[in-house]
Scaffold this motif. Structure first.
Motif, PDB file in Angstrom:
ATOM      1  N   GLY A 161       0.799  -1.228   0.000  1.00  0.00           N
ATOM      2  CA  GLY A 161       0.000   0.000   0.000  1.00  0.00           C
ATOM      3  C   GLY A 161       0.829   1.274   0.000  1.00  0.00           C
ATOM      4  N   LEU A 180      -2.895  -7.486  -0.348  1.00  0.00           N
ATOM      5  CA  LEU A 180      -2.768  -6.032  -0.238  1.00  0.00           C
ATOM      6  C   LEU A 180      -3.724  -5.510   0.821  1.00  0.00           C
ATOM      7  CD1 LEU A 180      -4.322  -4.385  -3.448  1.00  0.00           C
ATOM      8  CD2 LEU A 180      -4.494  -6.800  -2.996  1.00  0.00           C
ATOM      9  N   PRO A 181      -3.610  -4.233   1.171  1.00  0.00           N
ATOM     10  CA  PRO A 181      -4.562  -3.713   2.160  1.00  0.00           C
ATOM     11  C   PRO A 181      -5.980  -3.772   1.597  1.00  0.00           C
ATOM     12  CG  PRO A 181      -2.722  -2.175   1.812  1.00  0.00           C
ATOM     13  CD  PRO A 181      -2.638  -3.206   0.738  1.00  0.00           C
ATOM     14  N   LEU A 199      -9.303  -2.401   0.256  1.00  0.00           N
ATOM     15  CA  LEU A 199      -9.422  -1.150  -0.497  1.00  0.00           C
ATOM     16  C   LEU A 199     -10.278  -0.138   0.272  1.00  0.00           C
ATOM     17  CD1 LEU A 199      -9.940  -2.549  -4.117  1.00  0.00           C
ATOM     18  CD2 LEU A 199      -7.796  -1.942  -2.951  1.00  0.00           C
ATOM     19  N   ILE A 216      -3.168   1.708  -6.921  1.00  0.00           N
ATOM     20  CA  ILE A 216      -3.334   0.949  -5.672  1.00  0.00           C
ATOM     21  C   ILE A 216      -3.005   1.828  -4.455  1.00  0.00           C
ATOM     22  CG2 ILE A 216      -2.386  -1.004  -4.351  1.00  0.00           C
ATOM     23  CD1 ILE A 216      -2.241  -2.462  -7.165  1.00  0.00           C
ATOM     24  N   THR A 262      -5.526   2.820  -1.311  1.00  0.00           N
ATOM     25  CA  THR A 262      -5.141   2.250  -0.007  1.00  0.00           C
ATOM     26  C   THR A 262      -4.564   3.349   0.909  1.00  0.00           C
ATOM     27  OG1 THR A 262      -3.009   1.497  -0.938  1.00  0.00           O
ATOM     28  CG2 THR A 262      -4.831  -0.099  -0.885  1.00  0.00           C
ATOM     29  N   SER A 263      -3.250   3.585   0.825  1.00  0.00           N
ATOM     30  CA  SER A 263      -2.654   4.476   1.835  1.00  0.00           C
ATOM     31  C   SER A 263      -3.103   5.928   1.704  1.00  0.00           C
ATOM     32  CB  SER A 263      -1.126   4.384   1.824  1.00  0.00           C
ATOM     33  OG  SER A 263      -0.593   4.696   0.565  1.00  0.00           O
ATOM     34  N   GLY A 290      -4.862   0.811   5.441  1.00  0.00           N
ATOM     35  CA  GLY A 290      -4.337   1.329   4.175  1.00  0.00           C
ATOM     36  C   GLY A 290      -2.918   0.910   3.857  1.00  0.00           C
ATOM     37  N   THR A 291      -2.230   0.312   4.814  1.00  0.00           N
ATOM     38  CA  THR A 291      -0.901  -0.246   4.562  1.00  0.00           C
ATOM     39  C   THR A 291      -0.786  -1.573   5.316  1.00  0.00           C
ATOM     40  OG1 THR A 291      -0.099   1.192   6.341  1.00  0.00           O
ATOM     41  CG2 THR A 291       0.422   1.874   4.107  1.00  0.00           C
TER      42      THR A 291
END
Ligand SMILES: [Zn+2]
Length: 387
Positions: free
Chosen positions: A12, A53-54, A56, A325, A329-330, A343-344
């Motif tokens: 993220g 992944l984180p 969304l 992405i 996310t972040s 987010g991460t």
């Protein structure tokens, strides 16, 4: 305790992918990310061939924009269904940019207490606006006010009813009859009062700004995010200021296609306006990317659960898949005020995680394909996915 092993990790932050990483989740949080073997007492989930992944984050939705035929009695059930759909689509947090009544606050509390499955909700309550046609088009969704003193009161009212941030209309809206997106709807004294009151009390401000004058007014006043921002390409100096100050643009590309849709509910002239603004939004994406303006994903009107279509559009408009992405996310987490929570993928973060079949860096459409969503964790608990 869960150990997620063997995945390709996109954490993220926008850093390079890491293969074969083990992520350990305990009591709802991430407790390890690295190459160490999984703890022997952990339930191990092998993610070989998949990407982790984180979860969304959608930074601009209107969750209560549901089929109006539901009426007030069925509305809460519609909200529950929309919340479920978002989890199924891999969305674990959403920021709502305008609702009416208390239903979303109730939903937020119900989700937090585990009564209903749904994404984490970050809410603004009503939209603070000058007296304007939008107040007639969306009865109850706008808190109309005029003059700096009333603006401060309108902000305080949102905080009183439980808002997490403040949303303001700096210009008219694409979908409102009798509104023009070019002039600002507020004068600087009013916008300054809103931002000052919100920031003084520890709340961020999201500004609906479609025309160039509204974008400038918003950025001059020091808002935290610019929503839509189609005409940003006309004011490169303002984009430069946004990049410098970290003011996030949420370009909501989905909304133009939705309004322009010939089968949709909008009038022909409005559909044409949407097509013009759609073109402008793509120019602004290009200009904003070149200027280094941070951007967050926001699908706006829906359909709820297919939010990641926005991410696909952002990539089609010039972002790399990796940048898209990060936007979903972040950066979106920062917009929600949750940068330290979600987010991460990092030690200490809440275990809001998404596992997909395939590699979204190679083809970002993987994230918008329900069939490819294999596992969704929220606070370390499985809430959706084919697994
Ligand atoms: Zn919106």
């Amino acid at each position: 305790m869960i150990a997620l092993t063997g995945a390709r990790l996109l954490d993220g932050t926008g850093g390079p992918p890491r293969d074969g990483v083990t992520v350990v989740v305990e009591d709802g949080r991430i407790t390890a990310v690295g190459d160490a073997p999984p703890p022997p007492d952990a339930e191990t989930i092998d993610l070989a061939g998949r990407t982790l992944l984180p979860g969304l984050i959608d930074a601009h939705v209107h969750l209560s924009s549901l089929d109006r035929s539901l009426g007030p009695a069925l509305h809460p059930y519609g909200l529950v269904q929309a919340a479920r759909g978002m989890l199924d689509g891999g969305i674990t947090t959403v920021r709502d940019l305008g609702s009416f009544g208390r239903s979303l606050f109730d939903l937020r509390d119900a989700v937090a207490r585990g009564l209903v499955a749904g994404p984490r909700l970050i809410l603004c309550g009503q939209i603070v606006a000058a007296t304007s046609p939008g107040g007639r088009t969306f009865p109850g969704m706008y808190r109309e006010a005029d003059g700096p003193v009333e603006m401060r009161k309108a902000v305080r009212e949102q905080i009183r009813q439980g808002a997490d941030f403040i949303k303001v209309m700096s210009t008219g809206a694409l979908t409102v009859v009798d509104e023009d997106v070019r002039p600002t709807q507020m004068i600087p004294e009013e916008m300054d009062a809103i931002v000052d009151e919100a920031h003084r009390l520890g709340f961020t401000v999201a500004s609906h700004a479609e025309g160039a004058d509204g974008i400038r007014l918003s950025v001059d006043a020091g808002v935290d995010t610019v929503e839509h921002g189609e005409m940003g390409h006309q004011v490169p100096d303002v984009l430069a200021t946004m990049a410098e100050r970290g003011i996030v643009l949420v370009p909501t590309l989905c909304v133009f296609d939705a309004v322009a849709d010939a089968g949709g509910p909008f009038l022909p002239w409005m559909r044409e306006r949407a097509l013009r603004l759609r073109e402008a939004s793509r120019k602004t994406m290009t200009a904003a990317l070149a200027a280094g303006v941070p951007m967050a994903m926001g699908a706006d009107a829906g359909p709820h659960g297919e939010n990641a279509r926005e991410l696909v559009l952002m990539v089609e408009a010039g972002m790399s898949a990796g940048e898209g992405i990060v936007a979903a996310t972040s950066t979106a987490a920062r917009v929600c005020g949750l940068a330290d929570e979600v987010g991460t993928v990092a030690v200490g973060r809440r275990a809001d995680l998404l596992v997909v079949d395939g590699d979204p860096l190679a083809d970002v459409r993987v994230l918008a394909d329900r069939e490819r969503i294999w596992l969704v964790l929220q606070d370390g608990k499985r809430v959706a996915g084919a697994r």
